[in-house]
Write a protein that holds these residues in place. Sequence first.
Motif, PDB file in Angstrom:
ATOM      1  N   PRO A 333      -3.042  71.743  -6.946  1.00  0.00           N
ATOM      2  CA  PRO A 333      -2.605  72.471  -8.146  1.00  0.00           C
ATOM      3  C   PRO A 333      -3.757  72.751  -9.108  1.00  0.00           C
ATOM      4  O   PRO A 333      -3.848  73.848  -9.677  1.00  0.00           O
ATOM      5  CB  PRO A 333      -1.554  71.541  -8.755  1.00  0.00           C
ATOM      6  CG  PRO A 333      -1.011  70.764  -7.595  1.00  0.00           C
ATOM      7  CD  PRO A 333      -2.203  70.544  -6.712  1.00  0.00           C
ATOM      8  N   ALA A 334      -4.635  71.772  -9.294  1.00  0.00           N
ATOM      9  CA  ALA A 334      -5.776  71.977 -10.191  1.00  0.00           C
ATOM     10  C   ALA A 334      -6.741  73.010  -9.633  1.00  0.00           C
ATOM     11  O   ALA A 334      -7.308  73.818 -10.388  1.00  0.00           O
ATOM     12  CB  ALA A 334      -6.503  70.643 -10.413  1.00  0.00           C
ATOM     13  N   LEU A 366       5.646  70.323  -0.592  1.00  0.00           N
ATOM     14  CA  LEU A 366       6.361  69.123  -1.001  1.00  0.00           C
ATOM     15  C   LEU A 366       5.476  68.056  -1.643  1.00  0.00           C
ATOM     16  O   LEU A 366       5.834  67.500  -2.683  1.00  0.00           O
ATOM     17  CB  LEU A 366       7.084  68.525   0.213  1.00  0.00           C
ATOM     18  CG  LEU A 366       8.185  69.380   0.847  1.00  0.00           C
ATOM     19  CD1 LEU A 366       8.763  68.685   2.065  1.00  0.00           C
ATOM     20  CD2 LEU A 366       9.289  69.693  -0.156  1.00  0.00           C
ATOM     21  N   ILE A 367       4.347  67.739  -1.038  1.00  0.00           N
ATOM     22  CA  ILE A 367       3.600  66.568  -1.517  1.00  0.00           C
ATOM     23  C   ILE A 367       3.028  66.768  -2.910  1.00  0.00           C
ATOM     24  O   ILE A 367       2.920  65.809  -3.683  1.00  0.00           O
ATOM     25  CB  ILE A 367       2.476  66.168  -0.537  1.00  0.00           C
ATOM     26  CG1 ILE A 367       1.433  67.279  -0.385  1.00  0.00           C
ATOM     27  CG2 ILE A 367       3.051  65.769   0.806  1.00  0.00           C
ATOM     28  CD1 ILE A 367       0.274  66.886   0.521  1.00  0.00           C
ATOM     29  N   HIS A 368       2.689  67.999  -3.260  1.00  0.00           N
ATOM     30  CA  HIS A 368       2.101  68.208  -4.583  1.00  0.00           C
ATOM     31  C   HIS A 368       3.154  68.196  -5.687  1.00  0.00           C
ATOM     32  O   HIS A 368       2.835  67.938  -6.844  1.00  0.00           O
ATOM     33  CB  HIS A 368       1.277  69.489  -4.588  1.00  0.00           C
ATOM     34  CG  HIS A 368       0.166  69.433  -3.584  1.00  0.00           C
ATOM     35  ND1 HIS A 368      -0.898  68.578  -3.714  1.00  0.00           N
ATOM     36  CD2 HIS A 368      -0.011  70.073  -2.402  1.00  0.00           C
ATOM     37  CE1 HIS A 368      -1.703  68.706  -2.671  1.00  0.00           C
ATOM     38  NE2 HIS A 368      -1.175  69.602  -1.863  1.00  0.00           N
ATOM     39  N   LYS A 369       4.390  68.436  -5.320  1.00  0.00           N
ATOM     40  CA  LYS A 369       5.485  68.220  -6.264  1.00  0.00           C
ATOM     41  C   LYS A 369       5.615  66.718  -6.549  1.00  0.00           C
ATOM     42  O   LYS A 369       5.814  66.293  -7.698  1.00  0.00           O
ATOM     43  CB  LYS A 369       6.794  68.782  -5.712  1.00  0.00           C
ATOM     44  CG  LYS A 369       6.825  70.301  -5.572  1.00  0.00           C
ATOM     45  CD  LYS A 369       8.077  70.730  -4.847  1.00  0.00           C
ATOM     46  CE  LYS A 369       8.297  72.214  -4.778  1.00  0.00           C
ATOM     47  NZ  LYS A 369       7.151  73.089  -4.731  1.00  0.00           N
ATOM     48  N   LEU A 373       4.715  65.010 -10.019  1.00  0.00           N
ATOM     49  CA  LEU A 373       6.043  64.857 -10.631  1.00  0.00           C
ATOM     50  C   LEU A 373       6.499  66.154 -11.294  1.00  0.00           C
ATOM     51  O   LEU A 373       7.176  66.148 -12.317  1.00  0.00           O
ATOM     52  CB  LEU A 373       6.038  63.710 -11.648  1.00  0.00           C
ATOM     53  CG  LEU A 373       5.658  62.331 -11.109  1.00  0.00           C
ATOM     54  CD1 LEU A 373       5.702  61.287 -12.225  1.00  0.00           C
ATOM     55  CD2 LEU A 373       6.568  61.929  -9.945  1.00  0.00           C
ATOM     56  N   ASP A 374       6.116  67.260 -10.643  1.00  0.00           N
ATOM     57  CA  ASP A 374       6.442  68.584 -11.175  1.00  0.00           C
ATOM     58  C   ASP A 374       7.015  69.435 -10.045  1.00  0.00           C
ATOM     59  O   ASP A 374       6.293  69.842  -9.131  1.00  0.00           O
ATOM     60  CB  ASP A 374       5.181  69.241 -11.740  1.00  0.00           C
ATOM     61  CG  ASP A 374       5.445  70.642 -12.285  1.00  0.00           C
ATOM     62  OD1 ASP A 374       6.624  71.086 -12.286  1.00  0.00           O
ATOM     63  OD2 ASP A 374       4.465  71.302 -12.691  1.00  0.00           O
ATOM     64  N   PRO A 375       8.321  69.727 -10.069  1.00  0.00           N
ATOM     65  CA  PRO A 375       8.928  70.508  -8.992  1.00  0.00           C
ATOM     66  C   PRO A 375       8.459  71.955  -8.941  1.00  0.00           C
ATOM     67  O   PRO A 375       8.710  72.650  -7.950  1.00  0.00           O
ATOM     68  CB  PRO A 375      10.430  70.432  -9.300  1.00  0.00           C
ATOM     69  CG  PRO A 375      10.500  70.176 -10.759  1.00  0.00           C
ATOM     70  CD  PRO A 375       9.313  69.322 -11.092  1.00  0.00           C
ATOM     71  N   THR A 376       7.780  72.411  -9.991  1.00  0.00           N
ATOM     72  CA  THR A 376       7.272  73.782  -9.982  1.00  0.00           C
ATOM     73  C   THR A 376       5.832  73.854  -9.476  1.00  0.00           C
ATOM     74  O   THR A 376       5.282  74.947  -9.350  1.00  0.00           O
ATOM     75  CB  THR A 376       7.324  74.387 -11.401  1.00  0.00           C
ATOM     76  OG1 THR A 376       6.377  73.714 -12.251  1.00  0.00           O
ATOM     77  CG2 THR A 376       8.706  74.270 -11.989  1.00  0.00           C
ATOM     78  N   PRO A 379       4.628  76.440  -5.817  1.00  0.00           N
ATOM     79  CA  PRO A 379       5.916  76.975  -5.351  1.00  0.00           C
ATOM     80  C   PRO A 379       5.813  77.677  -4.002  1.00  0.00           C
ATOM     81  O   PRO A 379       4.712  77.932  -3.494  1.00  0.00           O
ATOM     82  CB  PRO A 379       6.298  77.954  -6.464  1.00  0.00           C
ATOM     83  CG  PRO A 379       5.009  78.332  -7.104  1.00  0.00           C
ATOM     84  CD  PRO A 379       4.129  77.129  -7.010  1.00  0.00           C
ATOM     85  N   ALA A 380       6.962  77.988  -3.444  1.00  0.00           N
ATOM     86  CA  ALA A 380       7.029  78.544  -2.087  1.00  0.00           C
ATOM     87  C   ALA A 380       6.175  79.795  -1.928  1.00  0.00           C
ATOM     88  O   ALA A 380       5.446  79.949  -0.937  1.00  0.00           O
ATOM     89  CB  ALA A 380       8.488  78.849  -1.724  1.00  0.00           C
ATOM     90  N   LYS A 381       6.256  80.701  -2.875  1.00  0.00           N
ATOM     91  CA  LYS A 381       5.497  81.949  -2.779  1.00  0.00           C
ATOM     92  C   LYS A 381       4.001  81.667  -2.709  1.00  0.00           C
ATOM     93  O   LYS A 381       3.256  82.300  -1.948  1.00  0.00           O
ATOM     94  CB  LYS A 381       5.813  82.835  -3.988  1.00  0.00           C
ATOM     95  CG  LYS A 381       5.110  84.183  -3.976  1.00  0.00           C
ATOM     96  CD  LYS A 381       5.511  85.003  -5.195  1.00  0.00           C
ATOM     97  CE  LYS A 381       4.770  86.340  -5.213  1.00  0.00           C
ATOM     98  NZ  LYS A 381       5.136  87.139  -6.418  1.00  0.00           N
TER      99      LYS A 381
END
Length: 484
Positions: A333-334, A366-369, A373-376, A379-381
């Motif tokens: 994510p970062a 999945l693992i980065h959610k 602790l952030d479900p966003t 994302p899939a796209k």
Amino acid sequence: MKRQLTKYYKLLAFFLCTTLFVFFTQIVIAQNNYNLGTQGKQNVQLIVNSDFVVTMDEAQPVIKNGAVAIRDGKIVAIDTQDKIKASYRARRTLPGEGMVLMPGLVNGHSHSAMVLFRGLADDLALEDWLQNYIFPAEGKFVDENFVRVGEQLACWEMIRGGTTTFVDMYFEPEVAAEVVDECGLRAMIAPSSIDFPSPGFQGWDDAFASSVNFLKRWKGKSDRIIPALAPHAPYTVSPEHLTQAIRAARHYDVPLTIHLAETQTEVQDVQQRYNATPVQHLENLGFLDPRVFAAHVVWPNESEIALMAKRGVGVIHNPDSNLKLASGFAPIPAMLKAGIKVGLGTDGAASNNVLDMWKAIRLTALIHKGTTLDPTAVPAKTVLRMATLGGAQALGLADKIGAIKTGFQADLIQVHLQEPHLLPLYDVTSHLVYAADAKDVDTVIVNGEVLMHKREMLTVDINKIRREVVSIGEKIKAEFRPSN
């Protein structure tokens, strides 16, 4: 009597002539109608239809009841089926009921022939796995035949799973390139160079010289095979040799890939040797630039993430391998937030066990959610983009592959949407990331050529490959005698 017969034959001849005249007139009318109906249509090699076309192009991301027209290996048009049919006629048309058409998957990091070591050594830390199992096995078994059979098995597995482009960081690149050329996939072949003895080489000097000779022979030789350089890692290649590698990559204008910041042990080792973290160490050598893409990058700090973004370095995330070897969780994510070009890879099947990009896709989502602790998060796209266009960007191929766009290479896959785990359908992108798997891939097309259709392999002899793989496996088993 003769007059009656003559009259009869005349009537018969008249009837036959009339019948033939009507028949041929109908043919001419039908041909004229066909010509009128197809007047103005362009000839193409192939048209592929689907219920959904997921393009990875922001201008038209998803087209319902869409189709793609292909000529000379490239995409010439993307639109609705009705519009494509009205404008193009093809030598072959593939139906697409119950399917989604999307770009082929881009596997940005693999050691393809290592499929022959699948399951040889599991549940080990990276350093133990490499030093005590994999390196000895490679020294004992890796030769031209090993790479040929392993590459064929890998191509079979990747085609079945919808991978159309992959990066191969391994040995015997000539053999690997020949196999890829035969099977029809697109590949970046990056022979590995390392500072100590490896299969066929005494050390860095002869290994690297061989790599340079390979890229000289193959650069520009094939539009599907891209030669590259691959110094193994900062902890296995000296600063002098890393500098030699990046200079050669710039001189010959080829990509360069490297393992980087994969484990905490690597970070500590490089820090002790060079008083710098791995990414900073490469920066100090003037190594980082847009032609470089690094595998794993599990342990960069914030300043290194910013540095990679600034230098345009690509990153290939390998979630399966990172988890299995307990390397850690890469800060994807970062990296994405910083603007780094991030793609996905499987790593070799010796550490991941499969060359399945769908597993990498789902794990990434999945693992980065869970770690943030952030479900966003991711994302899939975003993940689907990483597996296609994002990977192409990391490899420097985003002007050719990774999206369904006019002028791009026709590297496409059809994926079934009718299996129970894909029903009902609300969001096609969601299903591709969270529900689809390799067995749902129906058709694979590379450069406009069909490599698999209706799950039937068209370019590899699977029975021959299976026999040869079993034979090599028996020899490895006899030598290493795995506990199971």
